[in-house]
Write a protein that holds these residues in place. Structure first.
Motif, PDB file in Angstrom:
ATOM      1  N   GLU A 130       0.837  -1.201   0.000  1.00 33.86           N
ATOM      2  CA  GLU A 130       0.000   0.000   0.000  1.00 33.86           C
ATOM      3  C   GLU A 130       0.873   1.253   0.000  1.00 33.86           C
ATOM      4  OE1 GLU A 130      -2.594   0.459   3.391  1.00 33.86           O
ATOM      5  OE2 GLU A 130      -2.681   2.609   2.979  1.00 33.86           O
ATOM      6  N   MET A 131       1.931   1.203   0.804  1.00 31.18           N
ATOM      7  CA  MET A 131       2.796   2.373   0.886  1.00 31.18           C
ATOM      8  C   MET A 131       3.451   2.645  -0.469  1.00 31.18           C
ATOM      9  SD  MET A 131       2.491   3.576   3.809  1.00 31.18           S
ATOM     10  CE  MET A 131       1.053   2.910   4.596  1.00 31.18           C
ATOM     11  N   GLY A 132       3.932   1.557  -1.104  1.00 34.08           N
ATOM     12  CA  GLY A 132       4.549   1.708  -2.422  1.00 34.08           C
ATOM     13  C   GLY A 132       3.547   2.277  -3.413  1.00 34.08           C
ATOM     14  N   MET A 133       2.357   1.749  -3.360  1.00 36.19           N
ATOM     15  CA  MET A 133       1.306   2.186  -4.256  1.00 36.19           C
ATOM     16  C   MET A 133       0.996   3.663  -4.072  1.00 36.19           C
ATOM     17  SD  MET A 133       0.201   0.523  -6.479  1.00 36.19           S
ATOM     18  CE  MET A 133      -0.069   1.929  -7.513  1.00 36.19           C
ATOM     19  N   ARG A 134       0.960   4.038  -2.831  1.00 31.22           N
ATOM     20  CA  ARG A 134       0.639   5.442  -2.553  1.00 31.22           C
ATOM     21  C   ARG A 134       1.737   6.361  -3.081  1.00 31.22           C
ATOM     22  NH1 ARG A 134      -3.605   6.822   0.462  1.00 31.22           N
ATOM     23  NH2 ARG A 134      -4.820   5.070   1.247  1.00 31.22           N
ATOM     24  N   LYS A 135       2.954   5.868  -2.963  1.00 32.49           N
ATOM     25  CA  LYS A 135       4.041   6.682  -3.497  1.00 32.49           C
ATOM     26  C   LYS A 135       3.889   6.824  -5.005  1.00 32.49           C
ATOM     27  CE  LYS A 135       7.779   6.591  -0.196  1.00 32.49           C
ATOM     28  NZ  LYS A 135       9.124   6.106   0.111  1.00 32.49           N
ATOM     29  N   VAL A 136       3.563   5.709  -5.665  1.00 37.67           N
ATOM     30  CA  VAL A 136       3.359   5.757  -7.110  1.00 37.67           C
ATOM     31  C   VAL A 136       2.233   6.733  -7.454  1.00 37.67           C
ATOM     32  CG1 VAL A 136       2.562   4.427  -9.111  1.00 37.67           C
ATOM     33  CG2 VAL A 136       4.240   3.453  -7.532  1.00 37.67           C
ATOM     34  N   MET A 137       1.244   6.783  -6.585  1.00 38.30           N
ATOM     35  CA  MET A 137       0.107   7.675  -6.854  1.00 38.30           C
ATOM     36  C   MET A 137       0.388   9.117  -6.459  1.00 38.30           C
ATOM     37  SD  MET A 137      -3.246   5.400  -6.202  1.00 38.30           S
ATOM     38  CE  MET A 137      -2.861   4.851  -4.598  1.00 38.30           C
ATOM     39  N   GLY A 138       1.607   9.361  -6.021  1.00 35.65           N
ATOM     40  CA  GLY A 138       1.967  10.757  -5.799  1.00 35.65           C
ATOM     41  C   GLY A 138       2.062  11.181  -4.350  1.00 35.65           C
ATOM     42  N   SER A 139       2.013  10.217  -3.446  1.00 38.87           N
ATOM     43  CA  SER A 139       2.129  10.605  -2.041  1.00 38.87           C
ATOM     44  C   SER A 139       3.590  10.878  -1.701  1.00 38.87           C
ATOM     45  CB  SER A 139       1.603   9.484  -1.165  1.00 38.87           C
ATOM     46  OG  SER A 139       1.990   9.696   0.157  1.00 38.87           O
ATOM     47  N   SER A 140       3.809  11.860  -0.868  1.00 37.68           N
ATOM     48  CA  SER A 140       5.168  12.090  -0.410  1.00 37.68           C
ATOM     49  C   SER A 140       5.397  11.261   0.842  1.00 37.68           C
ATOM     50  CB  SER A 140       5.366  13.567  -0.084  1.00 37.68           C
ATOM     51  OG  SER A 140       4.546  13.920   0.996  1.00 37.68           O
ATOM     52  N   GLN A 141       6.653  11.128   1.221  1.00 47.14           N
ATOM     53  CA  GLN A 141       6.946  10.349   2.425  1.00 47.14           C
ATOM     54  C   GLN A 141       6.289  10.974   3.653  1.00 47.14           C
ATOM     55  OE1 GLN A 141      11.069   9.558   3.231  1.00 47.14           O
ATOM     56  NE2 GLN A 141      10.594   8.311   5.013  1.00 47.14           N
ATOM     57  N   ARG A 142       6.273  12.312   3.615  1.00 49.64           N
ATOM     58  CA  ARG A 142       5.681  13.007   4.756  1.00 49.64           C
ATOM     59  C   ARG A 142       4.220  12.628   4.936  1.00 49.64           C
ATOM     60  NH1 ARG A 142       5.376  18.639   3.944  1.00 49.64           N
ATOM     61  NH2 ARG A 142       3.326  18.449   4.844  1.00 49.64           N
ATOM     62  N   GLN A 143       3.522  12.562   3.825  1.00 48.40           N
ATOM     63  CA  GLN A 143       2.105  12.211   3.915  1.00 48.40           C
ATOM     64  C   GLN A 143       1.919  10.780   4.416  1.00 48.40           C
ATOM     65  OE1 GLN A 143       1.367  13.318  -0.152  1.00 48.40           O
ATOM     66  NE2 GLN A 143      -0.100  14.886   0.478  1.00 48.40           N
ATOM     67  N   LEU A 144       2.832   9.914   4.002  1.00 49.91           N
ATOM     68  CA  LEU A 144       2.730   8.530   4.462  1.00 49.91           C
ATOM     69  C   LEU A 144       2.953   8.447   5.964  1.00 49.91           C
ATOM     70  CD1 LEU A 144       4.533   6.442   1.720  1.00 49.91           C
ATOM     71  CD2 LEU A 144       2.102   6.813   2.095  1.00 49.91           C
ATOM     72  N   ILE A 145       3.967   9.156   6.419  1.00 50.66           N
ATOM     73  CA  ILE A 145       4.257   9.152   7.858  1.00 50.66           C
ATOM     74  C   ILE A 145       3.040   9.671   8.616  1.00 50.66           C
ATOM     75  CG2 ILE A 145       5.642  10.257   9.654  1.00 50.66           C
ATOM     76  CD1 ILE A 145       8.002  10.137   7.730  1.00 50.66           C
TER      77      ILE A 145
END
Ligand SMILES: Nc1ncnc2c1ncn2[C@@H]1O[C@H](COP(=O)(O)OP(=O)(O)OP(=O)(O)O)[C@@H](O)[C@H]1O
Ligand SMILES: [Mg+2]
Lengths: 790, 220
Positions: A317-332
């Protein structure tokens, strides 16, 4: 964004209900414990914080010649004189109490403690009035607390009602209730139920106290000193009173004085000769905090560990979100939010837990009333808010930063070396193990201490003795004869002082050495009745007139203080209260008080019958209850007007026993919790290891590995960390428990090696079962199937 | 559209330096439909990830829409990527906890697009791929072909200029595969630049140009 996050969070929480429940419950217990620790700490330092002028109110203390430390009492005459003699004192208030019988109309009398003070008392302190007037300038009035009003008058209006305070024939004081005060808070060092004008205080023989009487010592002396800078100077100036005081009290010579402010007074513990209350002890102040912190840490570690070990699933999910344009900050942020959800749920649950736990805790210990007012207590709310933030970071930060840092191509290639079994996780598990070990050692240690205290030999006959407090020395013989006539009584003795019921502390000097010792004035059969053992020499002999005046018995402990061995002490001279005594016998040591206090030296002196205040009675254990009720009947016959004050001697054991038992119970509960937390943490890690090694295990089995090899393969990573953590936990548990035991109990069982071994066994068995389940599954799994799945 | 010049990517294993990409030059014009082919392990995915900025490279120049990617900071690269590139995977890589609708909507959320606008855009795409009826289902409730459709919808939702696809039909049966390729063709006809990785000559034939990779190098 928040909405989308929340959706995922809730769905994830729901999908992994088991984990969520575990984490919420674990965190809730951790947070509830923290609130408990924090509130207990605050409670301890909340004593006397409700007096408006507390920084300007000082309490006078006295140094006693030849004794260590400062004493809580203060000479009466000095109080009022100081106000005249020196500048800077706005008010001076005497405060004293004595035991009296109190009776309303024809009702049953009660034995009570009444307090005597000056009218200005209510200017210095804030004890709010509920009804009537708070003025005690009128000597015919008494103020009582609400609960006392209830006790004596039920639902009737207490105002205007007469109460008689009496003791013996010489003392009867009719007073009218003119005011009802709110019950004195538990966190007050000043405690009273009845309070009246100081002039109403009468000595035992009914005589009034002259205003310049230097013999009488106050329970407390309070001074209002508007300028705190004056306090130190005043204490010095009080030295002027030393000579006149010493002349009046040869037996209790003042050596100096000290003034402490109310907050200082409230912060003090273990002041000797202190007739006011004290805040709860350091062990009870800091103990819960430390314990709570351990549990809280363990819960956080568990949360962190289970999150990381589950993160494998989240990785995609995290990888996917990054692909969809999420920054690391948003993931954290998202991961922390998830954690925050759990924490908020946990906080809510923790309030429920404490709703049950705090009252249960208060019930376990006397003089403790810890509450949590979640709705109005700003500091508590702030504490909770900080707890939420810290917990979220503590439990969530590691997984959040850890999981979010991978780049998507790495994740999708599936080669991420995934955590849970890395060093960090193992260290966290190790910490949990140490914490669990500490609580287990403490739990078992205190349980053993309870056992120890139950079977402790007090050095005298504690089980088949009852006692009666007989303040009325004139009617003593009549009462004694009644009791002697009870057939089941095997021995009885009158005495002035009695083991466990207060003794005087005196300064004893021998061979140039001064020291404090306990001083009992006993009746002639007391040694026999109480089964005190004479090690050397002889007991008191009433036939020898000199025994009343010049002879004493001492305990081996006291003899040792002067360096006397065995018989050496016999005929030695000891100087006490300006008198010389010679030692006629040495008693085996006995425990004078509860086990909170260490074994202390004792001097015993023979007292004449007209000084007796107790009757102690011995019978067979099986007859004890019968004797007790017959004693009460006899009392009713001889003293129809007086409340019966009898007791079983073994009640002395009760409080210390209950305290250690309660602590054992608390630790046992926390041990169970921290073991459960550790077990789930371990389970999560082992599961992950098995998951990661599925293929390896299958391959090894195909080439003929035995179950033992698989067991070793899986547990290799944990075994040493577990062992090391247990050792650290053992040491931590040992030190903490020893520290607590020594802080609380002057006499305790200490910690034995067997306790440590038992604790280790408990932990290892549980860990073995936990990882065993998973390993068993791995061993049983069909290797062919697992290989195919890869 | 984009230009790679002398791109190298390597990993160090022990003392050895293993090259994943070696001196790759490539320039792509807007509206092209390129197929990357080559044996397994030849670096196709690696190259696609480099183009898609999901992965970094060690040496060389990469200009994307006249921006020098090799000089950009992580943040600028990510915003460039967000705006212009859509990615489709062989294994779909949908988020299991979100519905079809929510999966497609997510990239828009990261671009801070307003709710009302998002609704319209997602509705549009759902319509276009004829998956309106599936919008409240979760990925696991769909067939592979349907999942890949959702994956493509998600890649296209933010209206990228470049669509990257790593073996988009690899997990599908031939009929589903043909449908997807048809869709790509259609997108390309509408002006979308597409780069796909494929093992199938047939799929490659949909494209306008084929690039052959061998051991990290472009075969000439
Ligand atoms: N970060 C990395 N570290 C080590 N090796 C890597 C890394 N990235 C890729 N490789 C290796 O580089 C080679 C090329 O990988 P890549 O995934 O690009 O191949 P591919 O052409 O896409 O193959 P396939 O057709 O099987 O998908 C492989 O051998 C792969 O294992
Ligand atoms: Mg590939």
């Amino acid at each position: 964004m928040f909405k989308s996050f929340s959706k995922i969070v809730l769905r994830n929480m729901w999908r992994y209900k088991g984990y969520t429940l575990l984490n919420v419950v674990g965190m809730a217990i951790g947070i509830a414990a923290m609130v408990w620790g924090y509130q207990t700490y605050r409670y301890s330092f909340s004593f006397d914080n409700f007096h408006k002028d507390r920084d300007n109110v000082y309490r006078g203390l006295t140094y006693k010649e030849g004794a260590d430390g400062v004493k809580g009492v203060f000479p009466m005459a000095a109080v009022k004189q100081a106000q005249n003699d020196f500048s800077g004192i706005e008010e001076a208030v005497r405060y004293l109490s004595r035991g009296l019988n109190v009776k309303y109309d024809k009702n049953e009398p009660f034995a009570e403690r009444a307090h005597f003070t000056d009218p200005a008392f209510f200017e210095l302190f804030n004890f709010p009035l509920v009804a009537g007037s708070g003025n005690i300038a009128d000597k015919n009035v008494v103020l009582i607390t609400e609960r006392t009003a209830k006790k004596y008058f039920g639902n009737e209006d207490p105002l205007g009602k007469p109460l008689i305070f009496y003791s013996g024939d010489s003392y009867a004081l009719p007073l009218t209730v003119t005011g009802v005060l709110k019950d004195v808070p538990v966190n007050s060092t000043i405690q009273f139920d009845f309070i009246t004008n100081f002039e109403n205080f009468l000595r035992g023989n009914g005589s009034r106290v002259a205003p310049d009487d230097w013999t009488l010592m106050m329970d407390a002396a309070f001074f209002k000193i508007p300028n705190p800078a004056d306090a130190q100077r005043l204490a010095k100036e009080f030295d002027k009173y030393i000579s006149v005081q010493q002349k009046a009290r040869e037996d209790w010579k003042a050596a100096g004085f000290k003034l402490i402010s109310l907050p200082e007074n409230a912060a003090m513990t273990n002041l000797s000769n202190n007739n006011l209350g004290e805040r709860i002890e350091d062990s009870a102040t800091y103990g819960p905090f430390v314990l709570a912190l351990l549990i809280f840490l363990s819960a956080c570690l568990n949360f962190s560990n289970t999150s990381v070990s589950r993160a494998n699933r989240r990785l995609k999910e995290m990888g996917m979100r990054k692909v969809m344009g999420s920054s690391q900050r948003q993931l954290i942020l998202q991961m922390l939010l998830e954690c925050g959800f759990v924490v908020v749920l946990a906080v809510l649950l923790s309030t429920l837990l404490n709703y049950w736990w705090l009252p249960a805790f208060n019930q376990m210990f006397n003089g403790v009333k810890v509450t949590a007012d979640y709705f109005n207590d700003m500091s508590l709310l702030l504490f909770m808010a900080v707890a939420v933030v810290i917990t979220t970071l503590l439990a969530g930060a590691y997984p959040a930063f850890y999981i979010s840092r991978f780049n998507p191509s790495t994740i999708f290639r599936g080669t991420v070396k995934f955590g849970g079994t890395n060093l960090f996780s193992r260290i966290m598990l190790g910490l949990q193990v140490s914490i669990a070990m500490i609580t287990v050692v403490a739990g078992i240690g205190f349980a053993r201490n309870a056992e120890f205290q139950k079977n402790y030999d007090y050095g005298y006959n504690i089980e088949n003795t009852i006692g009666v407090i007989v303040f009325d020395t004139t009617s003593f013989p009549a009462f004694k004869n009644e009791i002697a006539a009870i057939p089941q009584v095997t021995a009885l003795a009158g005495t002035r002082n009695h083991i466990g019921y207060g003794s005087r502390s005196v300064v004893a000097e021998a061979e140039g050495k001064k020291g404090e010792t306990n001083y009992l004035e006993i009746g002639n059969d007391y040694v026999k009745t109480m089964n005190l053992k004479i090690a050397e020499g002889r007991g008191f002999d009433t036939q020898m007139e000199g025994d009343y005046d010049h002879s004493i018995l001492i305990t081996q402990n006291l003899a040792a203080n002067y360096g006397w061995k065995d018989k050496e002490a016999l005929d030695k001279k000891i100087f006490i209260d300006s008198m010389h005594y010679s030692v006629i016998g040495i008693l085996k040591d006995f425990h004078l008080d509860q086990l909170f206090d260490p074994l202390e030296p004792v001097v015993l002196k023979l007292a004449k019958e007209n000084r007796y205040q107790f009757l102690v009675i011995q019978s067979k254990l099986s007859d004890l209850e019968t004797v007790y009720s017959k004693t009460r009947d006899a009392w009713k016959k001889v003293f129809p007007m007086k409340p019966f004050a009898g007791f079983y001697q073994n009640e002395i054991k009760a409080e210390a026993y209950q305290v250690t038992k309660s602590i054992a119970k608390i630790f046992t509960w926390f041990a169970i919790i921290s073991i459960l937390l550790t077990a789930t943490g371990l389970f999560a890690l082992v599961s992950l290891t098995v998951l990661k090694k599925t293929k390896e295990i299958a391959l090894r089995k195909v080439v003929g590995a035995k179950p033992r090899d698989i067991l070793v393969l899986i547990n290799r990573g944990y075994f040493w960390i577990f062992l090391l953590a247990s050792a650290i936990g053992c040491y931590g548990g040992y030190s903490l428990t020893r520290l607590l035991l020594d802080m609380i109990f002057g006499v305790n069982a200490g910690i034995e090696v067997s306790t440590l071994i038992r604790s280790a066994i408990v932990l290892f068995v549980i860990a073995g079962i936990t990882s065993g389940i998973k390993v068993w599954q791995a061993i049983r799994a069909n290797p062919a199937k697992n290989l195919r799945a890869e | 559209m984009l230009e790679l010049k002398g791109i190298y990517k390597w990993v160090n294993t022990g003392n050895n330096r293993v090259f994943l990409l070696k001196d790759v030059d490539l320039s792509v014009q807007p509206g092209e439909f390129i197929s990357i082919m080559g044996p397994s392990g030849s670096g196709k995915s690696t190259l696609l990830n480099v183009i898609g900025m999901l992965d970094t490279f060690d040496q060389g120049e990469y200009n994307f829409l006249h921006e020098p990617v090799h000089k950009l900071k992580e943040k600028q690269r990510s915003s460039l990527y967000k705006q212009y590139i859509g990615f489709v995977f062989q294994a779909y890589h949908l988020i299991d906890e979100l519905t079809v609708y929510e999966n497609i909507e997510t990239p828009l959320i990261y671009q801070d697009i307003k709710t009302s606008e998002r609704k319209a855009m997602v509705a549009d795409v759902l319509d276009r791929f004829q998956i309106v009826g599936k919008k409240d289902l979760f990925p696991t409730q769909l067939s592979g072909g349907q999942q890949q459709l959702v994956g493509i919808a998600r890649a296209l939702i933010a209206r990228p200029k470049l669509l990257l696809a790593d073996e988009p039909t690899g997990n599908l049966n031939s009929k589903q595969g043909e449908e997807i390729m048809g869709l790509f063709k259609q997108l390309n006809d509408e002006g979308m630049t597409i780069i796909q990785v494929t093992h199938s000559e047939k799929n490659a034939a949909y494209g306008s140009r084929i690039i052959n990779l061998l051991d990290g190098m472009v075969a000439r």
